[in-house]
Design a protein around this motif. Structure first.
Motif, short mmCIF file in Angstrom:
data_model
loop_
_atom_site.label_atom_id
_atom_site.label_comp_id
_atom_site.label_asym_id
_atom_site.label_seq_id
_atom_site.Cartn_x
_atom_site.Cartn_y
_atom_site.Cartn_z
N LEU A 85 0.81 -1.27 0.11
CA LEU A 85 -0.07 -0.13 -0.25
C LEU A 85 0.85 1.23 -0.03
O LEU A 85 1.96 1.44 0.42
N GLN A 86 0.24 2.31 -0.62
CA GLN A 86 1.05 3.44 -0.88
C GLN A 86 0.09 4.56 -0.38
O GLN A 86 -1.19 4.33 -0.32
N PRO A 87 0.57 5.84 -0.03
CA PRO A 87 -0.08 6.89 0.52
C PRO A 87 -1.27 7.23 -0.59
O PRO A 87 -2.55 7.80 0.02
N GLU A 88 -1.11 7.12 -1.70
CA GLU A 88 -2.11 7.57 -2.97
C GLU A 88 -3.25 6.48 -2.87
O GLU A 88 -4.24 6.47 -3.43
N ASP A 89 -3.04 5.30 -2.20
CA ASP A 89 -4.26 4.22 -2.02
C ASP A 89 -5.12 4.72 -0.70
O ASP A 89 -6.03 3.96 -0.66
N SER A 90 -4.72 5.78 0.02
CA SER A 90 -5.77 6.23 0.84
C SER A 90 -6.95 6.57 0.25
O SER A 90 -7.12 7.48 -0.51
N ALA A 91 -8.10 6.16 0.59
CA ALA A 91 -9.46 6.34 0.42
C ALA A 91 -10.52 5.67 1.44
O ALA A 91 -10.13 4.83 2.14
N MET A 92 -11.50 6.04 1.16
CA MET A 92 -12.77 5.32 1.54
C MET A 92 -13.15 4.14 0.52
O MET A 92 -13.06 4.34 -0.73
N TYR A 93 -13.17 2.91 0.91
CA TYR A 93 -13.39 1.84 -0.06
C TYR A 93 -14.79 1.43 0.43
O TYR A 93 -15.22 1.18 1.13
N TYR A 94 -15.30 0.79 -0.72
CA TYR A 94 -16.62 0.39 -0.93
C TYR A 94 -16.82 -0.92 -1.80
O TYR A 94 -16.28 -1.01 -2.95
N CYS A 95 -17.59 -2.10 -1.27
CA CYS A 95 -17.79 -3.10 -2.03
C CYS A 95 -19.49 -2.85 -2.66
O CYS A 95 -20.16 -2.12 -2.06
N ALA A 96 -19.51 -3.47 -3.72
CA ALA A 96 -20.64 -3.09 -4.60
C ALA A 96 -21.38 -4.79 -5.21
O ALA A 96 -20.40 -5.21 -5.75
N ALA A 97 -22.52 -4.64 -5.60
CA ALA A 97 -22.80 -5.69 -6.12
C ALA A 97 -24.02 -5.35 -7.06
O ALA A 97 -24.58 -4.24 -6.99
N VAL A 98 -24.06 -6.35 -8.13
CA VAL A 98 -25.19 -6.01 -9.20
C VAL A 98 -24.94 -4.54 -9.84
O VAL A 98 -25.49 -3.62 -9.83
N CYS A 99 -23.64 -4.61 -10.52
CA CYS A 99 -22.99 -3.58 -11.17
C CYS A 99 -23.38 -3.40 -12.92
O CYS A 99 -23.52 -4.48 -13.24
N SER A 100 -23.24 -2.12 -13.24
CA SER A 100 -23.73 -2.00 -14.74
C SER A 100 -22.42 -1.48 -15.37
O SER A 100 -21.48 -0.71 -14.68
N GLY A 101 -22.03 -1.92 -16.57
CA GLY A 101 -20.82 -1.44 -17.34
C GLY A 101 -19.87 -2.24 -16.81
O GLY A 101 -19.75 -3.14 -16.01
N TRP A 102 -18.63 -1.94 -18.02
CA TRP A 102 -17.56 -2.93 -17.67
C TRP A 102 -16.27 -2.29 -18.13
O TRP A 102 -16.11 -1.91 -19.47
N PRO A 103 -15.31 -2.02 -17.23
CA PRO A 103 -15.54 -1.91 -15.80
C PRO A 103 -16.71 -1.27 -15.28
O PRO A 103 -17.29 -0.29 -15.84
N PRO A 104 -17.25 -1.83 -14.19
CA PRO A 104 -18.55 -1.20 -13.52
C PRO A 104 -18.41 0.27 -13.37
O PRO A 104 -17.44 0.79 -12.90
N VAL A 105 -19.45 0.97 -13.52
CA VAL A 105 -19.60 2.22 -13.28
C VAL A 105 -20.51 2.71 -12.17
O VAL A 105 -20.50 3.68 -11.52
N GLY A 106 -21.69 1.80 -12.15
CA GLY A 106 -22.68 1.95 -11.18
C GLY A 106 -23.14 0.66 -10.47
O GLY A 106 -23.16 -0.32 -11.41
N CYS A 107 -23.80 0.84 -9.54
CA CYS A 107 -23.98 -0.62 -8.89
C CYS A 107 -25.48 -0.30 -7.96
O CYS A 107 -25.80 0.75 -7.53
#
Length: 119
Positions: A85-107
């Motif tokens: 891990l690097q400082p630029e990986d700092s963020a809020m992380y979310y899991c999501a399901a039933v997503c649309s688009g590829w790579p997913p853009v909305g779930c």
């Protein structure tokens, strides 16, 4: 009641590793699921995704070779393993399901988010 509940995350020094877990209650058949992150002042971005029941997966270039998705079906739990891990990986992380688009853009379904801080 369908929901995704995240745990894990936290603070780590650069070069360290963390695992985020996402326990799900619900069944949606074959679908796309993903891990997103959003840092303050930045747009939400998908870091990894996969199609359930198949071999199709996606990993963002920024985390390729460092982040990996896995799953324990017996526990209905999806994992995001994050290494080097690097400082630029700092963020809020979310899991999501039933997503649309590829790579997913909305779930349709989202976890509550968990903070990852690298410093």
């Amino acid at each position: 009641h369908v929901q995704l509940v995240e745990s894990g995350g936290g603070s780590v020094q650069p070069g360290g590793s963390l695992r985020i877990s996402c326990v799900e209650s619900g069944y949606w058949g074959t679908h796309a699921r993903a891990w997103f992150r959003q840092a303050p002042g930045k747009e939400r971005e998908v870091v990894a995704a996969r199609i359930t029941g198949g071999g199709v997966s996606y990993v963002a270039d920024s985390v390729k070779g460092r982040f990996f998705i896995s799953r324990n079906n017996a526990k209905n739990t999806e994992y995001l393993d994050m290494n080097n891990l690097q400082p630029e990986d700092s963020a809020m992380y979310y899991c999501a399901a039933v997503c649309s688009g590829w790579p997913p853009v909305g779930c349709d379904y989202w976890g509550q988010g968990t903070q990852v801080t690298v410093s």
